[in-house]
Design an enzyme around this catalytic site. Sequence first.
Site, PDB file in Angstrom:
ATOM      1  N   SER A 124       0.841  -1.208   0.000  1.00 43.36           N
ATOM      2  CA  SER A 124       0.000   0.000   0.000  1.00 43.36           C
ATOM      3  C   SER A 124       0.876   1.260   0.000  1.00 43.36           C
ATOM      4  O   SER A 124       0.564   2.235  -0.689  1.00 43.36           O
ATOM      5  CB  SER A 124      -0.956   0.000   1.193  1.00 43.36           C
ATOM      6  OG  SER A 124      -1.860  -1.082   1.091  1.00 43.36           O
TER       7      SER A 124
ATOM      8  N   HIS B 138       2.180   1.612  -3.534  1.00 45.03           N
ATOM      9  CA  HIS B 138       1.237   2.218  -4.490  1.00 45.03           C
ATOM     10  C   HIS B 138       1.433   3.736  -4.519  1.00 45.03           C
ATOM     11  O   HIS B 138       1.380   4.360  -5.575  1.00 45.03           O
ATOM     12  CB  HIS B 138      -0.210   1.922  -4.088  1.00 45.03           C
ATOM     13  CG  HIS B 138      -0.675   0.510  -4.341  1.00 45.03           C
ATOM     14  ND1 HIS B 138      -0.593  -0.095  -5.575  1.00 45.03           N
ATOM     15  CD2 HIS B 138      -1.246  -0.407  -3.522  1.00 45.03           C
ATOM     16  CE1 HIS B 138      -1.101  -1.332  -5.502  1.00 45.03           C
ATOM     17  NE2 HIS B 138      -1.495  -1.541  -4.253  1.00 45.03           N
TER      18      HIS B 138
ATOM     19  N   HIS C 172       2.421   2.292   7.686  1.00 44.01           N
ATOM     20  CA  HIS C 172       1.123   2.127   8.364  1.00 44.01           C
ATOM     21  C   HIS C 172       1.018   0.746   9.011  1.00 44.01           C
ATOM     22  O   HIS C 172      -0.094   0.301   9.308  1.00 44.01           O
ATOM     23  CB  HIS C 172      -0.003   2.312   7.339  1.00 44.01           C
ATOM     24  CG  HIS C 172       0.031   1.254   6.277  1.00 44.01           C
ATOM     25  ND1 HIS C 172       0.910   1.288   5.215  1.00 44.01           N
ATOM     26  CD2 HIS C 172      -0.649   0.097   6.160  1.00 44.01           C
ATOM     27  CE1 HIS C 172       0.751   0.207   4.486  1.00 44.01           C
ATOM     28  NE2 HIS C 172      -0.187  -0.549   5.029  1.00 44.01           N
TER      29      HIS C 172
ATOM     30  N   CYS D  39      -0.853  -4.722   9.795  1.00 39.74           N
ATOM     31  CA  CYS D  39      -1.485  -4.697   8.463  1.00 39.74           C
ATOM     32  C   CYS D  39      -1.527  -6.085   7.838  1.00 39.74           C
ATOM     33  O   CYS D  39      -2.589  -6.678   7.739  1.00 39.74           O
ATOM     34  CB  CYS D  39      -0.835  -3.693   7.510  1.00 39.74           C
ATOM     35  SG  CYS D  39      -1.690  -3.675   5.909  1.00 39.74           S
TER      36      CYS D  39
END
Length: 368
Positions: A40, A43, A59, A165
Amino acid sequence: MRAAVLREVGRPMAIEEVTLAEPRPGEALVRIVGTGVCHSDYHVIKGEWASPLPIVLGHEASGVVEAVGAGVTQARPGDHVVLSFAPNCGQCVDCVAGQPHLCSAYLTVPGGGLLDGTSRLSRGGETIAMFGKMASFAEYAVVAGASLIPIRRDVPLAKAALIGCAVMTGVGAALNTARIEAGSTVLVVGCGGVGLNCIQGARLASAARIIAVDVADDKLAFARRFGATDVVNSRRDDPVAAARALTGGRGVDYALEAIGLKATIEQCYHAVRRGGTAVVVGMAADGVEAAIPARALAGQEKTLKGCFYGSTRPRIDMPRLLDFYADGRLLLDELVTRTYPLERINEAFDDLGRGGVGRGLLLPHGET
Ligand SMILES: NC(=O)c1ccc[n+]([C@@H]2O[C@H](COP(=O)([O-])OP(=O)(O)OC[C@H]3O[C@@H](n4cnc5c(N)ncnc54)[C@H](O)[C@@H]3O)[C@@H](O)[C@H]2O)c1
Ligand SMILES: [Zn+2]
Ligand SMILES: [Zn+2]
């Protein structure tokens, strides 16, 4: 403190001295001990997701609470915590209905800051945005109290970051979103950090057959370690035909997509049997659409579901996953194939892009 700042998409991050403001009421300061390298973040680095810049990414993190602002009840200084990137309010309709990961209070705040929309990061008067309400590619982070998930102290704290995550998303996709039944057949497309955890989630659910698909043979070797009973390299073989062949022509009960590509989302839809469920966990680049045969959707009564953050109830699921790890039922050590100091963050993302790792783990304060 030092943080990895992304100033331009497609360019390496630089380690900069930045200012982290004090936590405001309802927030806490956390010393980051481990922070995982997730696609993520990648990205954003690749420019596939629109994002404010400059930004500190990260994150998926764990650490020690250093200080709390007024009114923080979720943890105390000294607590070991995993950080949730979906800090939920506990009071909105979604929270009360048991879907805290879809909390309307949190999801309606624009990206780049904390719950009041503002960032705690700056450098010489310039605001630096925070990714995932956390910005953990740094030595410290200020987060919402609701992001603090206290965990048991007898598990390795740095590795526990991955619960934040990859593990929660993948295992949660299997257990919470798909609700895989014991004895069922499961296809998992994409065997990165998230996909390997979809596989071990299916194993925890006692699936009878777990078919793993990737384009890299080393990822398929990982997949077997995490519980895959069959592997398919989709560069050589058609995964939909393989899924049918391995289920007596029926198709699988569940298919989980863990990449975020149009082609693989469509593969998952086609691989499930009549009445089966396809779950999209991978997050596509901005603007991507997938095509589903509309009449067959009704005629074959398939279910197509999205999965955000493993449909997590963080305060229940994250400590529970660490209990599974302590009991030897959840693989975590095997996932962390490489650790890096913060200075080597760009190398860690190159490794993610090349596919050479299970999950890379950054240690902003070194080995602890
Ligand atoms: N739903 C959520 O809440 C959530 C949470 C975390 C991550 N994600 C998303 O999940 C996706 C996966 O993240 P990750 O960190 O595991 O990524 P990753 O890069 O570690 O894994 C991707 C895997 O897909 C494989 N792959 C690439 N193209 C393929 C193809 N055409 N066919 C088969 N395999 C292919 C790669 O070899 C790699 O093993 C990303 O899109 C990420 O943004 C979603
Ligand atoms: Zn992630
Ligand atoms: Zn809420």
